[in-house]
Enzyme design. Structure first.
Site, PDB file in Angstrom:
ATOM      1  N   ARG A 112     -51.374 108.826-111.165  1.00  0.00           N
ATOM      2  CA  ARG A 112     -51.521 109.580-109.915  1.00  0.00           C
ATOM      3  C   ARG A 112     -51.944 108.710-108.736  1.00  0.00           C
ATOM      4  O   ARG A 112     -52.449 109.206-107.737  1.00  0.00           O
ATOM      5  CB  ARG A 112     -52.497 110.751-110.091  1.00  0.00           C
ATOM      6  CG  ARG A 112     -52.024 111.788-111.095  1.00  0.00           C
ATOM      7  CD  ARG A 112     -52.803 113.078-110.967  1.00  0.00           C
ATOM      8  NE  ARG A 112     -52.286 114.080-111.899  1.00  0.00           N
ATOM      9  CZ  ARG A 112     -52.829 114.339-113.090  1.00  0.00           C
ATOM     10  NH1 ARG A 112     -53.909 113.675-113.486  1.00  0.00           N
ATOM     11  NH2 ARG A 112     -52.311 115.253-113.877  1.00  0.00           N
ATOM     12  N   LYS A 134     -43.657 104.148 -96.524  1.00  0.00           N
ATOM     13  CA  LYS A 134     -42.505 104.799 -97.136  1.00  0.00           C
ATOM     14  C   LYS A 134     -42.182 104.092 -98.452  1.00  0.00           C
ATOM     15  O   LYS A 134     -42.036 102.868 -98.490  1.00  0.00           O
ATOM     16  CB  LYS A 134     -41.279 104.725 -96.229  1.00  0.00           C
ATOM     17  CG  LYS A 134     -41.201 105.800 -95.173  1.00  0.00           C
ATOM     18  CD  LYS A 134     -39.849 105.720 -94.486  1.00  0.00           C
ATOM     19  CE  LYS A 134     -39.661 106.803 -93.450  1.00  0.00           C
ATOM     20  NZ  LYS A 134     -38.334 106.709 -92.808  1.00  0.00           N
ATOM     21  N   GLU A 176     -32.641  95.350 -87.749  1.00  0.00           N
ATOM     22  CA  GLU A 176     -33.785  96.253 -87.643  1.00  0.00           C
ATOM     23  C   GLU A 176     -34.671  95.880 -86.456  1.00  0.00           C
ATOM     24  O   GLU A 176     -35.286  96.744 -85.829  1.00  0.00           O
ATOM     25  CB  GLU A 176     -34.604  96.242 -88.938  1.00  0.00           C
ATOM     26  CG  GLU A 176     -33.907  96.877 -90.129  1.00  0.00           C
ATOM     27  CD  GLU A 176     -33.933  98.396 -90.100  1.00  0.00           C
ATOM     28  OE1 GLU A 176     -34.429  98.982 -89.114  1.00  0.00           O
ATOM     29  OE2 GLU A 176     -33.449  99.007 -91.077  1.00  0.00           O
ATOM     30  N   LYS A 218     -44.383  99.560 -84.922  1.00  0.00           N
ATOM     31  CA  LYS A 218     -44.349 100.401 -86.127  1.00  0.00           C
ATOM     32  C   LYS A 218     -45.724 101.002 -86.409  1.00  0.00           C
ATOM     33  O   LYS A 218     -45.849 102.192 -86.753  1.00  0.00           O
ATOM     34  CB  LYS A 218     -43.899  99.547 -87.328  1.00  0.00           C
ATOM     35  CG  LYS A 218     -43.758 100.292 -88.655  1.00  0.00           C
ATOM     36  CD  LYS A 218     -42.561 101.204 -88.672  1.00  0.00           C
ATOM     37  CE  LYS A 218     -42.310 101.845 -90.033  1.00  0.00           C
ATOM     38  NZ  LYS A 218     -41.716 100.908 -91.015  1.00  0.00           N
ATOM     39  N   GLU A 228     -43.576 111.338 -90.812  1.00  0.00           N
ATOM     40  CA  GLU A 228     -42.259 111.474 -90.201  1.00  0.00           C
ATOM     41  C   GLU A 228     -41.895 112.929 -89.912  1.00  0.00           C
ATOM     42  O   GLU A 228     -40.844 113.434 -90.310  1.00  0.00           O
ATOM     43  CB  GLU A 228     -41.183 110.830 -91.090  1.00  0.00           C
ATOM     44  CG  GLU A 228     -39.894 110.516 -90.344  1.00  0.00           C
ATOM     45  CD  GLU A 228     -38.900 109.724 -91.172  1.00  0.00           C
ATOM     46  OE1 GLU A 228     -37.919 110.328 -91.611  1.00  0.00           O
ATOM     47  OE2 GLU A 228     -39.119 108.516 -91.385  1.00  0.00           O
ATOM     48  N   ARG A 232     -41.816 109.458 -85.608  1.00  0.00           N
ATOM     49  CA  ARG A 232     -41.426 108.370 -86.518  1.00  0.00           C
ATOM     50  C   ARG A 232     -39.946 108.424 -86.874  1.00  0.00           C
ATOM     51  O   ARG A 232     -39.335 107.408 -87.187  1.00  0.00           O
ATOM     52  CB  ARG A 232     -42.284 108.415 -87.783  1.00  0.00           C
ATOM     53  CG  ARG A 232     -42.021 107.253 -88.728  1.00  0.00           C
ATOM     54  CD  ARG A 232     -43.013 107.191 -89.869  1.00  0.00           C
ATOM     55  NE  ARG A 232     -42.700 106.080 -90.747  1.00  0.00           N
ATOM     56  CZ  ARG A 232     -43.439 105.722 -91.786  1.00  0.00           C
ATOM     57  NH1 ARG A 232     -44.539 106.384 -92.086  1.00  0.00           N
ATOM     58  NH2 ARG A 232     -43.088 104.690 -92.534  1.00  0.00           N
ATOM     59  N   ASN A 236     -35.173 105.990 -87.387  1.00  0.00           N
ATOM     60  CA  ASN A 236     -33.946 106.168 -88.159  1.00  0.00           C
ATOM     61  C   ASN A 236     -32.698 105.973 -87.297  1.00  0.00           C
ATOM     62  O   ASN A 236     -31.589 106.261 -87.752  1.00  0.00           O
ATOM     63  CB  ASN A 236     -33.913 107.566 -88.788  1.00  0.00           C
ATOM     64  CG  ASN A 236     -34.956 107.733 -89.869  1.00  0.00           C
ATOM     65  OD1 ASN A 236     -35.150 106.860 -90.708  1.00  0.00           O
ATOM     66  ND2 ASN A 236     -35.660 108.864 -89.842  1.00  0.00           N
ATOM     67  N   HIS A 239     -29.367 104.962 -88.758  1.00  0.00           N
ATOM     68  CA  HIS A 239     -29.470 105.009 -90.211  1.00  0.00           C
ATOM     69  C   HIS A 239     -28.647 106.115 -90.867  1.00  0.00           C
ATOM     70  O   HIS A 239     -28.266 105.977 -92.034  1.00  0.00           O
ATOM     71  CB  HIS A 239     -30.934 105.124 -90.626  1.00  0.00           C
ATOM     72  CG  HIS A 239     -31.697 103.850 -90.514  1.00  0.00           C
ATOM     73  ND1 HIS A 239     -31.800 103.142 -89.341  1.00  0.00           N
ATOM     74  CD2 HIS A 239     -32.404 103.141 -91.444  1.00  0.00           C
ATOM     75  CE1 HIS A 239     -32.533 102.053 -89.547  1.00  0.00           C
ATOM     76  NE2 HIS A 239     -32.901 102.031 -90.815  1.00  0.00           N
ATOM     77  N   HIS A 243     -26.425 104.743 -93.766  1.00  0.00           N
ATOM     78  CA  HIS A 243     -26.550 105.107 -95.176  1.00  0.00           C
ATOM     79  C   HIS A 243     -25.199 105.534 -95.747  1.00  0.00           C
ATOM     80  O   HIS A 243     -24.902 105.272 -96.923  1.00  0.00           O
ATOM     81  CB  HIS A 243     -27.575 106.227 -95.340  1.00  0.00           C
ATOM     82  CG  HIS A 243     -28.981 105.764 -95.103  1.00  0.00           C
ATOM     83  ND1 HIS A 243     -30.034 106.642 -94.968  1.00  0.00           N
ATOM     84  CD2 HIS A 243     -29.516 104.526 -94.986  1.00  0.00           C
ATOM     85  CE1 HIS A 243     -31.150 105.963 -94.766  1.00  0.00           C
ATOM     86  NE2 HIS A 243     -30.851 104.675 -94.767  1.00  0.00           N
ATOM     87  N   HIS A 255     -27.894  96.533 -95.947  1.00  0.00           N
ATOM     88  CA  HIS A 255     -28.539  97.549 -95.127  1.00  0.00           C
ATOM     89  C   HIS A 255     -28.541  97.211 -93.637  1.00  0.00           C
ATOM     90  O   HIS A 255     -28.152  98.034 -92.802  1.00  0.00           O
ATOM     91  CB  HIS A 255     -29.980  97.751 -95.605  1.00  0.00           C
ATOM     92  CG  HIS A 255     -30.739  98.760 -94.800  1.00  0.00           C
ATOM     93  ND1 HIS A 255     -30.466 100.110 -94.831  1.00  0.00           N
ATOM     94  CD2 HIS A 255     -31.768  98.610 -93.904  1.00  0.00           C
ATOM     95  CE1 HIS A 255     -31.284 100.753 -94.017  1.00  0.00           C
ATOM     96  NE2 HIS A 255     -32.075  99.873 -93.434  1.00  0.00           N
TER      97      HIS A 255
END
Length: 349
Positions: A112, A134, A176, A218, A228, A232, A236, A239, A243, A255
């Site tokens: 956990r 993330k 990026e 960031k 997000e 935030r 993306n 993206h 993707h 990527h």
């Protein structure tokens, strides 16, 4: 009828430092020598830097999009279990974004949650994936759609790792970096354009500024919107289309290169639908072209390509959500875009 109220309004401080410098990581790694420390290391990084890598409690990971799976998660969980890692254990992640994403997800779920440290070794992971918490894996053709938000305890960025990156992997991160300029800082975008030669030559002073600036942007975004829910999501930008490109190409398009094409194509789509200024399109084209990025993509399988978009985390039953740059240096979320509009954009029908 009785009621019980579960009050979860409390302050939990998950703050951490990002240390940025050169030539310090060997000494830093010596501080992670207790029996509670476990290491997940990109196999290529381990071979390149074998003289400073740990020798005990090490899981060598082949970092590849095809290994960003639940099978890899199970393998690393098994490594921790066999090593008798407990709740006070710590997982040190050394590698690029894939290593950090998979390893962070493992740390967040093992018993956990155990603490973990990010030591990014690629430009992409330094400026983006190592910061912000993330974590996740790809599942059934969808990018990063299984994961959790879990913040690292520390991030150590040693710029010397950039010296051994291939040109392709270096450019993978540059895309990026450009993203930050388009959605947050027009002057930073111009800096990248004006200093292209120094960037590509991997000038230490320039790269130190770039990494520090991107981490700063960031960090501020994550401070405002850790999970997000709004701000935030602007990160993306490019993206959603990217993707789809990655999935359709079976990840033969890396990527960052997919993001480069995605930023241009999403901006072009936005201009055509009067959601963005033509100057924004000119600016992103100018900078991406200066760095040699391909701004086009030929779809191999339309079902796979558009299926990846509808499976995107940002999509819902009302449509797609695109993060766009309506003006250079400014981001905006556009929701409820119908997939039929995007199909028409790409196919003309």
């Amino acid at each position: 009828m009785g009621k019980v109220f579960v009050d979860l309004k409390k302050q939990v401080d998950d703050s951490y430092e990002i240390t940025i410098g050169s030539g310090f990581i060997a000494d830093t790694l010596k501080n992670f020598g207790s029996a509670n420390d476990f290491f997940m290391v990109d196999d290529n990084v381990f071979r390149l830097y074998s003289d400073i890598m740990p020798t005990e409690r090490v899981y060598r990971f082949r970092a590849d999009e095809h290994n960003k799976t639940h099978e890899s998660v199970v393998a690393v969980l098994g490594f921790l279990f066999r090593g008798e890692c407990r709740r006070d254990g710590r997982l040190v992640l050394i590698g690029g974004g894939i290593t950090g994403d998979v390893g962070g997800f493992v740390a967040a779920t093992y018993m956990r949650g155990i603490s973990f440290v990010q030591i990014p070794t690629t430009l992409l992971s330094m400026v983006d994936s190592s910061v912000g918490g993330k974590t996740g894996i790809n599942f059934r053709g969808a990018k990063n759609n299984v994961g959790v938000f879990a913040q690292p305890k520390q991030v150590y960025i040693d710029m010397d790792f950039l010296k051994t990156l291939t040109d392709e992997e270096f450019l993978n991160g540059v895309a990026e970096v450009i993203k930050y300029g388009m959605v947050y800082d027009a002057q930073f975008l111009e800096y990248l354009y004006d200093n292209k030669e120094r960037v590509l030559a991997r000038d230490t002073e320039v790269l130190d500024y770039i990494v520090t600036r991107c981490c700063g942007m960031k960090a501020e975004v994550v401070r405002i919107d850790e999970k997000e829910k709004g701000e935030r999501a602007l990160l993306n930008f490019g993206h959603t289309f990217a993707h789809a490109i990655e999935t359709d190409s079976d990840h033969s398009v890396k990527h960052g290169f997919a993001v480069a094409a995605g930023m241009y194509l999403e901006t072009d789509y936005a201009v055509k639908h009067r959601l963005a200024d033509a100057k924004a399109l000119d600016d992103i084209r100018r900078v991406l072209t200066a760095y040699g990025f391909d701004l086009t993509y030929n779809i191999a399988d339309k079902n796979v390509f558009f299926g990846a978009m509808t499976a995107d985390k940002k999509a819902d039953k009302k449509g797609l959500t695109l993060a766009i740059a309506p003006k250079t240096g400014t981001g905006k979320l556009v929701k409820n875009i119908q997939i039929e509009q995007v199909i028409q954009y790409f196919t003309g029908v």
